[in-house]
Scaffold this active site. Sequence first.
Site, PDB file in Angstrom:
ATOM      1  N   TYR A 118       0.238  -1.570  15.618  1.00 33.76           N
ATOM      2  CA  TYR A 118      -0.820  -1.872  14.757  1.00 33.76           C
ATOM      3  C   TYR A 118      -0.661  -0.799  13.584  1.00 33.76           C
ATOM      4  O   TYR A 118      -0.886   0.296  13.895  1.00 33.76           O
ATOM      5  CB  TYR A 118      -2.205  -1.776  15.369  1.00 33.76           C
ATOM      6  N   LYS A 133      -3.651  -3.482   7.806  1.00 33.24           N
ATOM      7  CA  LYS A 133      -3.777  -4.775   7.762  1.00 33.24           C
ATOM      8  C   LYS A 133      -2.807  -5.162   6.682  1.00 33.24           C
ATOM      9  O   LYS A 133      -2.595  -4.738   5.857  1.00 33.24           O
ATOM     10  CB  LYS A 133      -5.345  -5.264   7.656  1.00 33.24           C
ATOM     11  N   ASP A 193       0.737  -1.168   0.178  1.00 34.93           N
ATOM     12  CA  ASP A 193      -0.088   0.021  -0.075  1.00 34.93           C
ATOM     13  C   ASP A 193       1.003   1.376  -0.028  1.00 34.93           C
ATOM     14  O   ASP A 193       1.705   1.452   0.996  1.00 34.93           O
ATOM     15  CB  ASP A 193      -0.782   0.052   1.149  1.00 34.93           C
ATOM     16  N   ASP A 253      -3.278  -7.480   4.182  1.00 35.60           N
ATOM     17  CA  ASP A 253      -3.641  -7.723   2.774  1.00 35.60           C
ATOM     18  C   ASP A 253      -2.903  -8.568   2.050  1.00 35.60           C
ATOM     19  O   ASP A 253      -2.068  -8.220   1.283  1.00 35.60           O
ATOM     20  CB  ASP A 253      -3.643  -6.149   2.083  1.00 35.60           C
ATOM     21  N   GLY A 284      18.763  -6.257   0.064  1.00 31.17           N
ATOM     22  CA  GLY A 284      18.499  -7.243  -0.810  1.00 31.17           C
ATOM     23  C   GLY A 284      17.375  -8.085  -0.665  1.00 31.17           C
ATOM     24  O   GLY A 284      16.981  -8.862  -1.586  1.00 31.17           O
ATOM     25  N   ASP A 332      -6.589  -0.769  -2.255  1.00 31.01           N
ATOM     26  CA  ASP A 332      -5.495   0.202  -2.066  1.00 31.01           C
ATOM     27  C   ASP A 332      -4.085  -0.404  -2.133  1.00 31.01           C
ATOM     28  O   ASP A 332      -3.338   0.103  -1.835  1.00 31.01           O
ATOM     29  CB  ASP A 332      -5.664   1.103  -0.642  1.00 31.01           C
ATOM     30  N   ASP A 333      -3.953  -1.741  -2.353  1.00 34.81           N
ATOM     31  CA  ASP A 333      -2.477  -2.045  -2.675  1.00 34.81           C
ATOM     32  C   ASP A 333      -2.233  -2.441  -3.987  1.00 34.81           C
ATOM     33  O   ASP A 333      -2.980  -3.139  -4.737  1.00 34.81           O
ATOM     34  CB  ASP A 333      -2.525  -3.477  -1.776  1.00 34.81           C
ATOM     35  N   ASP A 390      -7.460  -7.229   0.157  1.00 35.22           N
ATOM     36  CA  ASP A 390      -7.526  -6.211   0.561  1.00 35.22           C
ATOM     37  C   ASP A 390      -8.363  -5.875   1.976  1.00 35.22           C
ATOM     38  O   ASP A 390      -9.239  -6.387   1.854  1.00 35.22           O
ATOM     39  CB  ASP A 390      -7.913  -5.154  -0.214  1.00 35.22           C
TER      40      ASP A 390
HETATM   41  C1  F6R Z   1      -8.115  -0.860   7.203  1.00 29.66           C
HETATM   42  C2  F6R Z   1      -7.888   0.745   6.611  1.00 29.66           C
HETATM   43  C3  F6R Z   1      -9.037   1.770   7.101  1.00 29.66           C
HETATM   44  C4  F6R Z   1      -8.443   2.801   8.012  1.00 29.66           C
HETATM   45  C5  F6R Z   1      -9.737   3.799   8.164  1.00 29.66           C
HETATM   46  C6  F6R Z   1      -9.097   4.900   9.217  1.00 29.66           C
HETATM   47  O1  F6R Z   1      -7.077  -1.631   7.073  1.00 29.66           O
HETATM   48  O2  F6R Z   1      -6.808   1.082   6.308  1.00 29.66           O
HETATM   49  O3  F6R Z   1     -10.028   1.084   7.591  1.00 29.66           O
HETATM   50  O4  F6R Z   1      -8.115   2.139   9.169  1.00 29.66           O
HETATM   51  O5  F6R Z   1      -9.992   4.450   6.962  1.00 29.66           O
HETATM   52  O6  F6R Z   1      -8.017   5.531   8.568  1.00 29.66           O
HETATM   53  P1  F6R Z   1      -7.464   6.878   9.396  1.00 29.66           P
HETATM   54  O7  F6R Z   1      -7.131   6.603  10.949  1.00 29.66           O
HETATM   55  O8  F6R Z   1      -6.055   6.889   8.516  1.00 29.66           O
HETATM   56  O9  F6R Z   1      -8.333   7.902   9.202  1.00 29.66           O
HETATM   57 MG    MG Z   2      -4.346   2.084   2.611  1.00 29.41          MG
HETATM   58 MG    MG Z   3      -4.947  -2.221   1.555  1.00 37.13          MG
END
Ligand code: F6R
Ligand code: MG
Ligand code: MG
Length: 373
Positions: free
Chosen positions: A230, A233, A13, A235, A105, A54-55, A133
Amino acid sequence: MPRKTTISLIKCDVGSLAGHYTVPKPLLNIAEKNLKTAKDQNLINSYYVFNAGDDLQLLMVHEKGESNPQIHELAWKTFHEAANKALQLKLYGAGQDLLKNAFSGNIRGLGPGVAEMEIEERGSDPIVIFAADKTSAGAFNFPLFRIFADPMSTAGLVIDPNMTEGFKFEVTDTIENKKAVIKTPEEMYELIALIGTVQRYMVSRVWRARDNMICAASSISKLSQIAGKYVGKDDPVMIVRAQHGLPAVGEILVPFMHSYLVEGWMRGSHWGPVMPVGLKDSKCTAFDGPPRLVALGFQIVNGGIACDDNGRPMIADLFDDPAFDMARHEALELATLLRRMGEFEPARLGPEEMEYTTIQQVLEKLRTRFTSA
Ligand code: F6R
Ligand code: MG
Ligand code: MG
């Protein structure tokens, strides 16, 4: 000597359009440009750039083997270039998964996810790759079990003599950082005992028992463990080899006629239903999901991907098919059911698996108000 060919699927991502929805064209173009140059320079033989939500996904087929520094560097530089573009455009979460800046590497352990498989080319080698995702690394445990160990799902386990000896699963304990090989059908119950705990145990590889032929590889990196907190995720991605004494493409896909629940979804803190989709629907919307899964099929030929008359790799968008309408419908029904429960478990993950939690602040605020019960 059969030709040895490597399939590398590396994802990251690097930033996305409209929150965590999808990878926009300018970032895909950077990947396309870099992989084309690598092909022109004969570093790789074939490539395909796509997105899972989004990846940004880089599929590369080459003859350099697994964990090759040049291949990993190509992916690493491409992700950095795309992340810089995302930064210029002020896209959301620019460089999100580029967690560590110590490339030496191998891209593993730095944030991007990697599934790689070196195969000895057979007469014909159909491959299916999966990319998910808004979910975490254990999301493939359940379908991998169905594909390679469940005789009620894969008919070949019962009626193809090449498969009746079963399969071997490499299971990684992501907390203790140890791995063990477990053989089915003899150790099916032990396998389920472990990989049913999707937060901790992950199937990283599968081999055919008869001859140790590699037939599946999946990414198992836990972003939270790399970053020590954390940070989104995992993905995950995976590569599965099909047919002629291995599960047929149809047996690999049949577990996805139903949805199932995985960790992730909004703020990486909820259980959500997997929704298998074609590339046109590989984007996350409702509650940042539901978690999407794409599956692409192709054929390996002479160290690359079989191409059409114009030299373009022929890619089958396998979930772009009405056969998966019911799974998509189930995913929506499960999604609405879970969302009706709001922030009450089990819709929300337990506190130890939540990506975001305010529980410490809440406890601190209320500390003096707690008296003996
Ligand atoms: C799940 C993910 C989204 C964000 C959510 C809040 O992996 O990436 O659900 O966690 O959109 O994002 P922020 O805290 O950046 O506004
Ligand atoms: Mg993202
Ligand atoms: Mg993602």
